[in-house]
Design a protein around this motif. Structure first.
Motif, PDB file in Angstrom:
ATOM      1  N   GLU A  22       0.830  -1.201   0.000  1.00  0.00           N
ATOM      2  CA  GLU A  22       0.000   0.000   0.000  1.00  0.00           C
ATOM      3  C   GLU A  22       0.871   1.260   0.000  1.00  0.00           C
ATOM      4  OE1 GLU A  22      -3.455   2.137   2.659  1.00  0.00           O
ATOM      5  OE2 GLU A  22      -3.303  -0.040   2.749  1.00  0.00           O
ATOM      6  N   LYS A  23       1.959   1.228   0.761  1.00  0.00           N
ATOM      7  CA  LYS A  23       2.877   2.372   0.774  1.00  0.00           C
ATOM      8  C   LYS A  23       3.466   2.613  -0.610  1.00  0.00           C
ATOM      9  CE  LYS A  23       4.356   2.164   5.594  1.00  0.00           C
ATOM     10  NZ  LYS A  23       5.461   1.869   6.512  1.00  0.00           N
ATOM     11  N   VAL A  25       2.188   1.710  -3.578  1.00  0.00           N
ATOM     12  CA  VAL A  25       1.155   2.210  -4.491  1.00  0.00           C
ATOM     13  C   VAL A  25       0.825   3.667  -4.172  1.00  0.00           C
ATOM     14  CG1 VAL A  25      -1.269   1.953  -5.191  1.00  0.00           C
ATOM     15  CG2 VAL A  25       0.193  -0.067  -4.999  1.00  0.00           C
ATOM     16  N   ALA A  26       0.704   3.987  -2.889  1.00  0.00           N
ATOM     17  CA  ALA A  26       0.417   5.368  -2.487  1.00  0.00           C
ATOM     18  C   ALA A  26       1.539   6.303  -2.947  1.00  0.00           C
ATOM     19  CB  ALA A  26       0.225   5.459  -0.978  1.00  0.00           C
ATOM     20  N   ALA A  27       2.785   5.849  -2.832  1.00  0.00           N
ATOM     21  CA  ALA A  27       3.927   6.663  -3.285  1.00  0.00           C
ATOM     22  C   ALA A  27       3.872   6.860  -4.799  1.00  0.00           C
ATOM     23  CB  ALA A  27       5.239   6.001  -2.869  1.00  0.00           C
ATOM     24  N   ASN A  28       3.520   5.805  -5.532  1.00  0.00           N
ATOM     25  CA  ASN A  28       3.382   5.929  -6.993  1.00  0.00           C
ATOM     26  C   ASN A  28       2.309   6.954  -7.347  1.00  0.00           C
ATOM     27  OD1 ASN A  28       5.328   4.008  -7.440  1.00  0.00           O
ATOM     28  ND2 ASN A  28       3.906   2.408  -8.072  1.00  0.00           N
ATOM     29  N   LEU A  29       1.157   6.841  -6.697  1.00  0.00           N
ATOM     30  CA  LEU A  29       0.057   7.772  -6.969  1.00  0.00           C
ATOM     31  C   LEU A  29       0.468   9.197  -6.607  1.00  0.00           C
ATOM     32  CD1 LEU A  29      -3.026   5.748  -5.693  1.00  0.00           C
ATOM     33  CD2 LEU A  29      -2.382   6.198  -8.066  1.00  0.00           C
ATOM     34  N   ASN A  30       1.151   9.325  -5.479  1.00  0.00           N
ATOM     35  CA  ASN A  30       1.590  10.646  -5.037  1.00  0.00           C
ATOM     36  C   ASN A  30       2.570  11.262  -6.035  1.00  0.00           C
ATOM     37  OD1 ASN A  30       1.325  12.705  -3.058  1.00  0.00           O
ATOM     38  ND2 ASN A  30       3.353  12.175  -2.307  1.00  0.00           N
ATOM     39  N   SER A  31       3.454  10.449  -6.591  1.00  0.00           N
ATOM     40  CA  SER A  31       4.405  10.990  -7.564  1.00  0.00           C
ATOM     41  C   SER A  31       3.698  11.405  -8.855  1.00  0.00           C
ATOM     42  CB  SER A  31       5.535  10.003  -7.842  1.00  0.00           C
ATOM     43  OG  SER A  31       5.085   8.926  -8.617  1.00  0.00           O
ATOM     44  N   TYR A  32       2.696  10.644  -9.267  1.00  0.00           N
ATOM     45  CA  TYR A  32       1.943  11.012 -10.474  1.00  0.00           C
ATOM     46  C   TYR A  32       1.141  12.295 -10.266  1.00  0.00           C
ATOM     47  CZ  TYR A  32       2.820   6.858 -13.285  1.00  0.00           C
ATOM     48  OH  TYR A  32       3.423   5.889 -14.053  1.00  0.00           O
ATOM     49  N   THR A  33       0.680  12.516  -9.048  1.00  0.00           N
ATOM     50  CA  THR A  33      -0.172  13.677  -8.772  1.00  0.00           C
ATOM     51  C   THR A  33       0.608  14.834  -8.156  1.00  0.00           C
ATOM     52  OG1 THR A  33      -0.808  12.776  -6.605  1.00  0.00           O
ATOM     53  CG2 THR A  33      -2.227  12.246  -8.488  1.00  0.00           C
ATOM     54  N   GLU A  34       1.916  14.660  -8.016  1.00  0.00           N
ATOM     55  CA  GLU A  34       2.819  15.687  -7.492  1.00  0.00           C
ATOM     56  C   GLU A  34       2.351  16.255  -6.153  1.00  0.00           C
ATOM     57  OE1 GLU A  34       3.289  18.452 -10.741  1.00  0.00           O
ATOM     58  OE2 GLU A  34       4.582  17.049 -11.822  1.00  0.00           O
ATOM     59  N   ASN A 114      -9.412  -8.183  -7.013  1.00  0.00           N
ATOM     60  CA  ASN A 114     -10.142  -7.765  -5.806  1.00  0.00           C
ATOM     61  C   ASN A 114      -9.209  -7.218  -4.736  1.00  0.00           C
ATOM     62  OD1 ASN A 114     -12.876  -8.117  -6.399  1.00  0.00           O
ATOM     63  ND2 ASN A 114     -12.775 -10.304  -5.952  1.00  0.00           N
ATOM     64  N   GLU A 115      -8.084  -7.895  -4.528  1.00  0.00           N
ATOM     65  CA  GLU A 115      -7.122  -7.425  -3.533  1.00  0.00           C
ATOM     66  C   GLU A 115      -6.602  -6.032  -3.895  1.00  0.00           C
ATOM     67  OE1 GLU A 115      -4.242 -10.595  -3.543  1.00  0.00           O
ATOM     68  OE2 GLU A 115      -5.501 -11.869  -2.267  1.00  0.00           O
ATOM     69  N   THR A 116      -6.393  -5.810  -5.183  1.00  0.00           N
ATOM     70  CA  THR A 116      -5.928  -4.510  -5.646  1.00  0.00           C
ATOM     71  C   THR A 116      -7.007  -3.452  -5.456  1.00  0.00           C
ATOM     72  OG1 THR A 116      -4.519  -5.639  -7.254  1.00  0.00           O
ATOM     73  CG2 THR A 116      -4.898  -3.292  -7.605  1.00  0.00           C
ATOM     74  N   ILE A 117      -8.264  -3.826  -5.688  1.00  0.00           N
ATOM     75  CA  ILE A 117      -9.384  -2.904  -5.474  1.00  0.00           C
ATOM     76  C   ILE A 117      -9.456  -2.502  -4.004  1.00  0.00           C
ATOM     77  CG2 ILE A 117     -11.921  -2.786  -5.394  1.00  0.00           C
ATOM     78  CD1 ILE A 117     -11.877  -4.405  -8.067  1.00  0.00           C
ATOM     79  N   ILE A 118      -9.329  -3.465  -3.110  1.00  0.00           N
ATOM     80  CA  ILE A 118      -9.367  -3.182  -1.671  1.00  0.00           C
ATOM     81  C   ILE A 118      -8.214  -2.262  -1.279  1.00  0.00           C
ATOM     82  CG2 ILE A 118      -9.072  -4.228   0.624  1.00  0.00           C
ATOM     83  CD1 ILE A 118     -10.662  -6.667  -0.554  1.00  0.00           C
ATOM     84  N   LEU A 119      -7.027  -2.559  -1.789  1.00  0.00           N
ATOM     85  CA  LEU A 119      -5.858  -1.739  -1.505  1.00  0.00           C
ATOM     86  C   LEU A 119      -6.097  -0.297  -1.956  1.00  0.00           C
ATOM     87  CD1 LEU A 119      -2.274  -2.639  -1.613  1.00  0.00           C
ATOM     88  CD2 LEU A 119      -2.902  -0.972  -3.324  1.00  0.00           C
ATOM     89  N   LEU A 120      -6.644  -0.136  -3.144  1.00  0.00           N
ATOM     90  CA  LEU A 120      -6.891   1.207  -3.670  1.00  0.00           C
ATOM     91  C   LEU A 120      -7.979   1.922  -2.867  1.00  0.00           C
ATOM     92  CD1 LEU A 120      -5.796   3.032  -5.818  1.00  0.00           C
ATOM     93  CD2 LEU A 120      -7.525   2.174  -7.378  1.00  0.00           C
ATOM     94  N   LYS A 121      -9.008   1.202  -2.466  1.00  0.00           N
ATOM     95  CA  LYS A 121     -10.050   1.807  -1.633  1.00  0.00           C
ATOM     96  C   LYS A 121      -9.465   2.296  -0.310  1.00  0.00           C
ATOM     97  CE  LYS A 121     -14.192  -0.450  -3.406  1.00  0.00           C
ATOM     98  NZ  LYS A 121     -15.283  -1.387  -3.107  1.00  0.00           N
ATOM     99  N   ASN A 122      -8.537   1.531   0.260  1.00  0.00           N
ATOM    100  CA  ASN A 122      -7.871   1.952   1.501  1.00  0.00           C
ATOM    101  C   ASN A 122      -7.070   3.234   1.279  1.00  0.00           C
ATOM    102  OD1 ASN A 122      -8.871  -0.164   3.027  1.00  0.00           O
ATOM    103  ND2 ASN A 122      -7.070  -1.445   2.723  1.00  0.00           N
TER     104      ASN A 122
END
Length: 135
Positions: A22-23, A25-34, A114-122
């Motif tokens: 999760e960390k 994925v969150a870091a990846n999303l954060n880098s894409y969204t600056e 499904n696991e990825t969906i749950i991770l993203l929802k979190n």
């Protein structure tokens, strides 16, 4: 007990441990969204919508055996899976798209989705909480 210590304890109790995945994925999303929290929420929701589409359409697409449909579905979710670091799901879809067979059962593939969906929802839930940004 001082206010700072009370806030730290409150944060620890309200935000459960975050998995390494999760960390990442969150870091990846954060880098894409600056670091733009509003954009991160919107971006993550779009990615979640793509995953939900994959989950709902994949079983029927495979049953119909329509390679064009499968190719379109795989093409739609490819950037999503790359951003999330979901190489295994991407590898399976790429193999299917090129006409290959898939090793795992549809059940196990959908379980990964499904696991990825749950991770993203979190991640979305945490990102919508002001404490997430402070963490």
């Amino acid at each position: 007990m001082n206010l700072k210590k009370m806030n730290e304890l409150r944060k620890e109790n309200m935000i459960p441990n975050i998995s390494a995945k999760e960390k990442m994925v969150a870091a990846n999303l954060n880098s894409y969204t600056e670091g733009d929290a509003d954009f991160l929420l919107e971006f993550a929701q779009n990615i979640l919508d793509n995953l939900l589409t994959l989950k709902s359409q994949l079983p029927q697409t495979l049953l119909r055996g329509n390679k064009n449909e499968l190719s379109e579905l795989a093409h739609m979710v490819k950037p999503t899976l790359e951003i999330l670091g979901q190489e295994e799901i991407l590898k399976i879809l790429t193999n299917l798209r090129s006409g290959g067979m898939y090793e795992p059962s549809l059940t196990s593939l959908l379980k990964s989705v499904n696991e990825t969906i749950i991770l993203l929802k979190n991640i979305i839930k945490r990102a919508a909480t002001p404490m997430y940004a402070e963490h």
